[in-house]
Scaffold this motif. Structure first.
Motif, PDB file in Angstrom:
ATOM      1  N   GLY A  53      28.371  36.344  46.661  1.00  0.00           N
ATOM      2  CA  GLY A  53      29.287  36.776  45.721  1.00  0.00           C
ATOM      3  C   GLY A  53      29.415  38.373  46.016  1.00  0.00           C
ATOM      4  N   TRP A  54      28.288  39.126  45.941  1.00  0.00           N
ATOM      5  CA  TRP A  54      28.253  40.521  46.514  1.00  0.00           C
ATOM      6  C   TRP A  54      28.926  40.714  47.935  1.00  0.00           C
ATOM      7  N   PHE A  55      28.571  39.860  48.729  1.00  0.00           N
ATOM      8  CA  PHE A  55      29.202  39.892  50.154  1.00  0.00           C
ATOM      9  C   PHE A  55      30.730  40.035  50.076  1.00  0.00           C
ATOM     10  N   PHE A  56      31.160  38.750  49.466  1.00  0.00           N
ATOM     11  CA  PHE A  56      32.685  38.355  49.169  1.00  0.00           C
ATOM     12  C   PHE A  56      33.310  39.763  48.650  1.00  0.00           C
ATOM     13  N   TYR A  57      32.814  40.122  47.670  1.00  0.00           N
ATOM     14  CA  TYR A  57      33.429  41.187  46.829  1.00  0.00           C
ATOM     15  C   TYR A  57      33.589  42.596  47.649  1.00  0.00           C
ATOM     16  N   LEU A  58      32.419  43.004  48.613  1.00  0.00           N
ATOM     17  CA  LEU A  58      32.579  43.924  49.452  1.00  0.00           C
ATOM     18  C   LEU A  58      33.522  43.720  50.613  1.00  0.00           C
ATOM     19  N   LEU A  59      33.459  42.684  50.887  1.00  0.00           N
ATOM     20  CA  LEU A  59      34.424  42.116  52.308  1.00  0.00           C
ATOM     21  C   LEU A  59      35.930  42.436  51.533  1.00  0.00           C
ATOM     22  N   ASN A  60      36.166  42.025  50.396  1.00  0.00           N
ATOM     23  CA  ASN A  60      37.587  41.899  49.911  1.00  0.00           C
ATOM     24  C   ASN A  60      37.860  43.369  49.758  1.00  0.00           C
ATOM     25  N   ILE A  61      37.065  44.112  48.983  1.00  0.00           N
ATOM     26  CA  ILE A  61      37.394  45.630  48.725  1.00  0.00           C
ATOM     27  C   ILE A  61      37.854  46.266  49.895  1.00  0.00           C
ATOM     28  N   ALA A  62      36.869  45.995  51.045  1.00  0.00           N
ATOM     29  CA  ALA A  62      37.195  46.567  52.299  1.00  0.00           C
ATOM     30  C   ALA A  62      38.646  46.077  52.749  1.00  0.00           C
ATOM     31  N   GLU A  63      38.870  44.608  52.888  1.00  0.00           N
ATOM     32  CA  GLU A  63      39.915  44.320  53.215  1.00  0.00           C
ATOM     33  C   GLU A  63      41.461  44.985  52.480  1.00  0.00           C
ATOM     34  N   ILE A  64      41.386  45.034  51.305  1.00  0.00           N
ATOM     35  CA  ILE A  64      42.341  45.539  50.451  1.00  0.00           C
ATOM     36  C   ILE A  64      42.744  47.174  50.819  1.00  0.00           C
ATOM     37  N   GLU A  94      33.134  31.215  41.227  1.00  0.00           N
ATOM     38  CA  GLU A  94      33.481  32.927  41.344  1.00  0.00           C
ATOM     39  C   GLU A  94      33.373  33.088  42.855  1.00  0.00           C
ATOM     40  N   ALA A  95      32.583  32.650  43.774  1.00  0.00           N
ATOM     41  CA  ALA A  95      32.211  32.534  45.006  1.00  0.00           C
ATOM     42  C   ALA A  95      33.604  32.193  45.642  1.00  0.00           C
ATOM     43  N   LEU A  96      33.973  30.733  45.209  1.00  0.00           N
ATOM     44  CA  LEU A  96      34.927  30.220  45.887  1.00  0.00           C
ATOM     45  C   LEU A  96      36.392  30.946  45.871  1.00  0.00           C
ATOM     46  N   MET A  97      36.468  31.594  44.616  1.00  0.00           N
ATOM     47  CA  MET A  97      37.775  32.399  44.137  1.00  0.00           C
ATOM     48  C   MET A  97      37.657  33.473  45.063  1.00  0.00           C
ATOM     49  N   ILE A  98      36.657  33.878  44.957  1.00  0.00           N
ATOM     50  CA  ILE A  98      36.650  35.362  45.819  1.00  0.00           C
ATOM     51  C   ILE A  98      36.971  34.983  47.609  1.00  0.00           C
ATOM     52  N   LEU A  99      36.252  33.850  47.967  1.00  0.00           N
ATOM     53  CA  LEU A  99      36.610  33.521  49.237  1.00  0.00           C
ATOM     54  C   LEU A  99      37.952  33.177  49.627  1.00  0.00           C
ATOM     55  N   CYS A 100      38.375  32.451  48.529  1.00  0.00           N
ATOM     56  CA  CYS A 100      40.001  32.415  48.854  1.00  0.00           C
ATOM     57  C   CYS A 100      40.630  33.443  49.073  1.00  0.00           C
ATOM     58  N   PHE A 101      40.553  34.519  48.017  1.00  0.00           N
ATOM     59  CA  PHE A 101      41.030  35.739  48.340  1.00  0.00           C
ATOM     60  C   PHE A 101      40.906  36.205  49.616  1.00  0.00           C
ATOM     61  N   GLY A 102      39.601  36.204  50.065  1.00  0.00           N
ATOM     62  CA  GLY A 102      39.246  36.883  51.234  1.00  0.00           C
ATOM     63  C   GLY A 102      39.747  36.423  52.402  1.00  0.00           C
ATOM     64  N   LEU A 103      40.021  34.977  52.458  1.00  0.00           N
ATOM     65  CA  LEU A 103      40.606  34.545  53.488  1.00  0.00           C
ATOM     66  C   LEU A 103      42.282  35.044  53.431  1.00  0.00           C
ATOM     67  N   SER A 104      42.946  35.237  52.523  1.00  0.00           N
ATOM     68  CA  SER A 104      44.349  35.652  52.461  1.00  0.00           C
ATOM     69  C   SER A 104      44.308  37.092  52.870  1.00  0.00           C
ATOM     70  N   TRP A 105      43.678  38.063  52.676  1.00  0.00           N
ATOM     71  CA  TRP A 105      43.628  39.453  52.899  1.00  0.00           C
ATOM     72  C   TRP A 105      43.825  39.531  54.402  1.00  0.00           C
ATOM     73  N   PRO A 106      43.158  39.087  55.428  1.00  0.00           N
ATOM     74  CA  PRO A 106      43.526  39.178  56.910  1.00  0.00           C
ATOM     75  C   PRO A 106      44.923  39.096  57.288  1.00  0.00           C
ATOM     76  N   ILE A 107      45.505  37.996  56.511  1.00  0.00           N
ATOM     77  CA  ILE A 107      46.846  37.597  56.811  1.00  0.00           C
ATOM     78  C   ILE A 107      47.611  38.537  56.226  1.00  0.00           C
ATOM     79  N   SER A 108      47.441  39.231  55.163  1.00  0.00           N
ATOM     80  CA  SER A 108      48.101  40.325  54.743  1.00  0.00           C
ATOM     81  C   SER A 108      48.185  41.733  55.557  1.00  0.00           C
TER      82      SER A 108
END
Length: 108
Positions: free
Chosen positions: A69-80, A6-20
């Motif tokens: 996982g918490w960190f990455f979820y919060l980071l991703n929701i901020a990025e999106i 789960e953490a790796l999945m969220i990490l991959c998503f998290g790396l793509s959001w800055p590009i978007s």
């Protein structure tokens, strides 16, 4: 192991959001972007965070990967959220550009 995946999945998503975010900022257009799609992704992150809350309340799997996982979820929701705000800015810029084009056509 499931927390690691789960953490790796969220990490991959998290790396793509800055590009978007970068592409949304630089392009200055909402054309080609789907707010509907981003809203569903945002809702998915909310559901993932809800799962973390339920895990925390149950006291299960409260290890390093759980908190990571918490960190990455919060980071991703901020990025999106930033990308969604840029969508609205870019949609406004598109509307202004369309109005200017229409004005030029009418004046000719």
């Amino acid at each position: 192991m499931s927390d690691l995946l789960e953490a790796l999945m969220i990490l991959c998503f998290g790396l793509s959001w800055p590009i978007s975010i970068y592409r949304s900022y630089v392009s200055r257009t909402a054309r080609g972007k789907s707010l509907f799609f981003e809203v569903f992704l945002w809702a998915g992150y909310i559901l993932g965070i809800s799962r973390k809350v339920l895990q925390y309340m149950a006291g299960s799997n409260l290890n390093f990967l759980f908190y990571l996982g918490w960190f990455f979820y919060l980071l991703n929701i901020a990025e999106i959220s930033i990308d969604m705000l840029l969508y609205f800015r870019n949609a406004r810029l598109d509307a202004l550009a369309d109005t200017e084009k229409l004005t030029l056509v009418i004046e000719e």
